[in-house]
Design an enzyme around this catalytic site. Structure first.
Site, PDB file in Angstrom:
ATOM      1  N   PHE A   1      -4.435   3.403  15.001  1.00 27.54           N
ATOM      2  CA  PHE A   1      -4.684   4.448  14.004  1.00 27.54           C
ATOM      3  C   PHE A   1      -5.873   3.972  13.167  1.00 27.54           C
ATOM      4  CE2 PHE A   1      -1.637   7.970  13.219  1.00 27.54           C
ATOM      5  CZ  PHE A   1      -0.919   7.842  14.395  1.00 27.54           C
TER       6      PHE A   1
ATOM      7  N   LYS B   1     -11.791  -3.179  18.889  1.00 26.77           N
ATOM      8  CA  LYS B   1     -10.464  -3.741  19.166  1.00 26.77           C
ATOM      9  C   LYS B   1     -10.038  -3.515  20.619  1.00 26.77           C
ATOM     10  CE  LYS B   1      -8.954  -3.199  14.341  1.00 26.77           C
ATOM     11  NZ  LYS B   1      -7.819  -3.126  13.421  1.00 26.77           N
TER      12      LYS B   1
ATOM     13  N   ASP C   1      -4.503  -6.187   5.178  1.00 31.84           N
ATOM     14  CA  ASP C   1      -5.607  -6.949   5.771  1.00 31.84           C
ATOM     15  C   ASP C   1      -5.688  -8.351   5.175  1.00 31.84           C
ATOM     16  OD1 ASP C   1      -6.509  -4.980   7.545  1.00 31.84           O
ATOM     17  OD2 ASP C   1      -7.539  -3.936   5.921  1.00 31.84           O
TER      18      ASP C   1
ATOM     19  N   LYS D   1     -13.699   1.257  15.713  1.00 28.22           N
ATOM     20  CA  LYS D   1     -12.468   0.461  15.881  1.00 28.22           C
ATOM     21  C   LYS D   1     -11.971   0.529  17.326  1.00 28.22           C
ATOM     22  CE  LYS D   1     -11.070   0.619  11.069  1.00 28.22           C
ATOM     23  NZ  LYS D   1     -10.339   1.255   9.993  1.00 28.22           N
TER      24      LYS D   1
ATOM     25  N   ASN E   1       0.860  -1.196   0.000  1.00 24.79           N
ATOM     26  CA  ASN E   1       0.000   0.000   0.000  1.00 24.79           C
ATOM     27  C   ASN E   1       0.895   1.244   0.000  1.00 24.79           C
ATOM     28  OD1 ASN E   1       0.572   0.826   2.842  1.00 24.79           O
ATOM     29  ND2 ASN E   1      -0.339  -1.180   3.248  1.00 24.79           N
TER      30      ASN E   1
ATOM     31  N   ASP F   1      -4.918  -9.577  12.865  1.00 23.32           N
ATOM     32  CA  ASP F   1      -4.886  -8.165  13.254  1.00 23.32           C
ATOM     33  C   ASP F   1      -3.929  -7.996  14.446  1.00 23.32           C
ATOM     34  OD1 ASP F   1      -5.545  -5.620  14.485  1.00 23.32           O
ATOM     35  OD2 ASP F   1      -7.234  -5.585  13.093  1.00 23.32           O
ATOM     36  N   ILE F   2      -2.803  -7.340  14.203  1.00 17.70           N
ATOM     37  CA  ILE F   2      -1.749  -7.207  15.225  1.00 17.70           C
ATOM     38  C   ILE F   2      -2.250  -6.382  16.414  1.00 17.70           C
ATOM     39  CG2 ILE F   2       0.601  -6.350  15.661  1.00 17.70           C
ATOM     40  CD1 ILE F   2       1.086  -6.662  12.591  1.00 17.70           C
TER      41      ILE F   2
HETATM   42  O1  PMT Z   1       3.075   6.013   6.451  1.00 21.01           O
HETATM   43  P1  PMT Z   1       2.534   7.353   5.967  1.00 21.01           P
HETATM   44  O2  PMT Z   1       2.713   7.544   4.477  1.00 21.01           O
HETATM   45  O3  PMT Z   1       3.092   8.515   6.765  1.00 21.01           O
HETATM   46  O4  PMT Z   1       0.956   7.361   6.192  1.00 21.01           O
HETATM   47  C1  PMT Z   1       0.458   7.355   7.505  1.00 21.01           C
HETATM   48  C2  PMT Z   1      -0.791   6.438   7.623  1.00 21.01           C
HETATM   49  C3  PMT Z   1      -1.925   7.010   6.793  1.00 21.01           C
HETATM   50  C4  PMT Z   1      -0.444   5.022   7.155  1.00 21.01           C
HETATM   51  C5  PMT Z   1      -1.138   6.389   9.161  1.00 21.01           C
HETATM   52  O5  PMT Z   1      -1.442   7.688   9.600  1.00 21.01           O
HETATM   53  C6  PMT Z   1      -2.327   5.475   9.416  1.00 21.01           C
HETATM   54  O6  PMT Z   1      -3.490   5.823   9.280  1.00 21.01           O
HETATM   55  N1  PMT Z   1      -2.010   4.207   9.810  1.00 21.01           N
HETATM   56  C7  PMT Z   1      -3.017   3.115   9.974  1.00 21.01           C
HETATM   57  C8  PMT Z   1      -3.322   2.529   8.637  1.00 21.01           C
HETATM   58  C9  PMT Z   1      -4.334   1.393   8.734  1.00 21.01           C
HETATM   59  O7  PMT Z   1      -4.000   0.295   8.402  1.00 21.01           O
HETATM   60  O8  PMT Z   1      -5.498   1.745   9.227  1.00 21.01           O
HETATM   61  P2  PMT Z   1      -6.737   0.724   9.414  1.00 21.01           P
HETATM   62  O9  PMT Z   1      -7.882   1.603   9.752  1.00 21.01           O
HETATM   63  O10 PMT Z   1      -6.858  -0.168   8.233  1.00 21.01           O
HETATM   64  O11 PMT Z   1      -6.308  -0.174  10.639  1.00 21.01           O
HETATM   65  C10 PMT Z   1      -6.682   0.130  11.969  1.00 21.01           C
HETATM   66  C11 PMT Z   1      -5.562  -0.195  12.916  1.00 21.01           C
HETATM   67  O12 PMT Z   1      -5.324  -1.607  12.941  1.00 21.01           O
HETATM   68  C12 PMT Z   1      -4.224   0.435  12.606  1.00 21.01           C
HETATM   69  O13 PMT Z   1      -3.656   0.874  13.817  1.00 21.01           O
HETATM   70  C13 PMT Z   1      -3.394  -0.696  12.017  1.00 21.01           C
HETATM   71  O14 PMT Z   1      -2.002  -0.551  12.295  1.00 21.01           O
HETATM   72  C14 PMT Z   1      -3.956  -1.894  12.748  1.00 21.01           C
HETATM   73  N2  PMT Z   1      -3.875  -3.169  12.019  1.00 21.01           N
HETATM   74  C15 PMT Z   1      -4.613  -3.378  10.900  1.00 21.01           C
HETATM   75  C16 PMT Z   1      -4.551  -4.598  10.256  1.00 21.01           C
HETATM   76  C17 PMT Z   1      -3.720  -5.616  10.782  1.00 21.01           C
HETATM   77  N3  PMT Z   1      -3.628  -6.806  10.211  1.00 21.01           N
HETATM   78  N4  PMT Z   1      -3.017  -5.387  11.893  1.00 21.01           N
HETATM   79  C18 PMT Z   1      -3.079  -4.186  12.516  1.00 21.01           C
HETATM   80  O15 PMT Z   1      -2.393  -3.978  13.535  1.00 21.01           O
END
Ligand code: PMT
Length: 404
Positions: free
Chosen positions: A323, A341, A279, A337, A210, A306-307
């Site tokens: 995030f 979570k 994901d 979320k 991504n 999901d970590i």
């Molecule tokens: O890296 P940059 O270019 O500076 O961009 C920053 C960013 C946009 C990536 C950052 O600010 C951000 O939003 N990070 C989270 C991206 C994300 O995967 O969001 P999500 O809404 O899909 O996931 C929710 C949370 O679950 C996140 O904290 C993610 O780290 C976590 N996750 C998701 C899937 C997974 N398998 N394991 C996880 O830990």
């Protein structure tokens, strides 16, 4: 909350070509919420007009020590008392020499003598002037007295030479200033952070990934380090240099990242998941490079673990911050979320538009926790990271019981 918010910062501009970066510095300090007053040496006014600084600071600029109008309103003593922090940018060789030797021959130098506020200097000069033993001695003398120094940087100089002597960039100076006010918010705590994208292999030469650059996560790691934490950064593949002073663990796929996090989470106090973890991963990556067959290709994907959820579900879980990257209904999805979570906090950003989110230097963050929220607005990822870390420190102290 930003550590510079509502701070009174006096910016002294001395007479070097780098004075042209001064208005940008003032603007960025004000963006960080500080109130700024500008003092210029007479030589500085040859490079940039006081009116420019007046416009960007929103306050009259002070130049003369013996200005009757200024002395009646806010003279040098009042200005010295008003300041929470004095920044000299640029600090020329001459200005460093004058303050190292306690001269008080103009308003700027007098202010440095009269203030009890911390002093941060950003030297800027020709590389030979910087390397000269007299300048090095003056800087060492100032540092012994507790003066903080930011830069100078290496690079091309206005005089056409290349070497150490360029003034630090305005953002670096703002970060150094913020660090002075924030150095102990996470002192004694261990913080584990994920950052960047993951790569899910299709075959030995192709992968699904991504747009995450890692900039947000690396800025959070640097901000946590500056707040006194012992930081471990688990990062997917990025083009960034690991932040100095942080333990760095490289991971490639979501499965690698999970393994690295689980190996480091046991003794951490705070976990911050900034990474854009895939994901889905390819069910059965090919062992050899896949050949172009001409027909459509179907890949079977399976969900990754999901970590963040796994960390939050651990017995004795750390204070857990997620995030949320959303393209719509930011608050609703982020709060969803937070609950789903079992997180302590979540920082939400809109993605899929230019200027913020993935890849860009700036971002716009909103932070949610049970019973509260804070809009951090749009700013550089470094400034937002510091503001986020300040909120994390505050919420951690509020939610996690401490002995004594
Ligand atoms: O890296 P940059 O270019 O500076 O961009 C920053 C960013 C946009 C990536 C950052 O600010 C951000 O939003 N990070 C989270 C991206 C994300 O995967 O969001 P999500 O809404 O899909 O996931 C929710 C949370 O679950 C996140 O904290 C993610 O780290 C976590 N996750 C998701 C899937 C997974 N398998 N394991 C996880 O830990």
């Amino acid at each position: 909350m930003n550590s510079l918010a509502h701070r009174h910062i006096c910016v002294i501009v001395s007479g070097g070509i780098a004075a042209y970066k001064g208005p940008e510095l003032v603007r960025r300090l004000r963006d960080a919420g500080a109130e700024v007053r500008v003092v210029m040496t007479a030589a500085a006014t040859e490079f940039v007009r006081p009116l420019t600084f007046q416009a960007v600071s929103g306050s009259p600029v002070h130049v003369d020590l013996l200005d009757p109008a200024a002395e009646a309103a806010m003279g040098h003593i009042e200005l010295a008392r008003w300041a929470d922090l004095v920044i000299v940018a640029p600090a020329t060789a001459d200005f460093l020499a004058r303050i190292a030797h306690g001269l008080a021959d103009d308003l700027a130098a007098t202010l440095c003598l009269a203030t009890a506020a911390p002093l941060l200097v950003a030297p800027a000069m020709n590389r030979l002037m910087w390397a000269h033993p007299a300048t090095q001695h003056n800087v060492a003398l100032l540092q012994q007295r507790g003066v903080h120094c930011c830069g100078p940087n290496d690079g091309g100089q206005a005089c056409g030479e290349t070497g150490a002597g360029r003034m630090a960039e305005p953002l670096e100076i703002v970060q150094a200033a913020a660090a002075l006010h924030q150095h102990d918010a996470l002192a004694g705590l261990r913080v584990l952070i994920t950052a960047g994208p993951t790569q899910e292999p299709i075959d030995p030469v192709r992968f699904i990934t991504n747009r995450s650059s890692g900039k947000m996560g690396y800025a959070v790691a640097a901000a946590a380090r500056d707040a006194g934490a012992q930081v471990t950064l688990v990062s997917g593949p990025t083009r960034l240099a690991p932040p100095a002073g942080c333990e760095f663990v490289a991971a490639t796929s979501a499965a690698d990242m999970l393994q690295a996090v689980l190996a480091h989470v046991a003794d951490c106090d705070i976990f911050i998941a900034t990474a854009a973890v895939a994901d889905y991963t390819v069910s059965a990556p090919a062992a050899q490079k896949m050949k172009k067959e001409g027909a459509a290709l179907t890949l079977t994907l399976e969900p990754t673990q999901d970590i963040l959820r796994a960390v939050a579900a651990r017995p004795g879980a750390p204070f857990t911050v997620g995030f949320a990257a959303e393209t719509e209904r930011l608050a609703e999805y982020a709060r969803g979320k937070l609950e789903a979570k079992s997180l302590n906090m979540i920082a939400a950003n809109l993605v899929g538009r230019a200027g913020t989110g993935f890849e860009s230097d700036d971002n716009e963050l909103s932070v949610f926790w049970r019973g509260g929220e804070k809009q951090l607005g749009t700013a550089s990822k470094q400034i937002l990271a510091r503001a986020l870390v300040a909120i994390i420190a505050e919420r951690y102290r509020a939610e996690v019981p401490h002995p004594g």
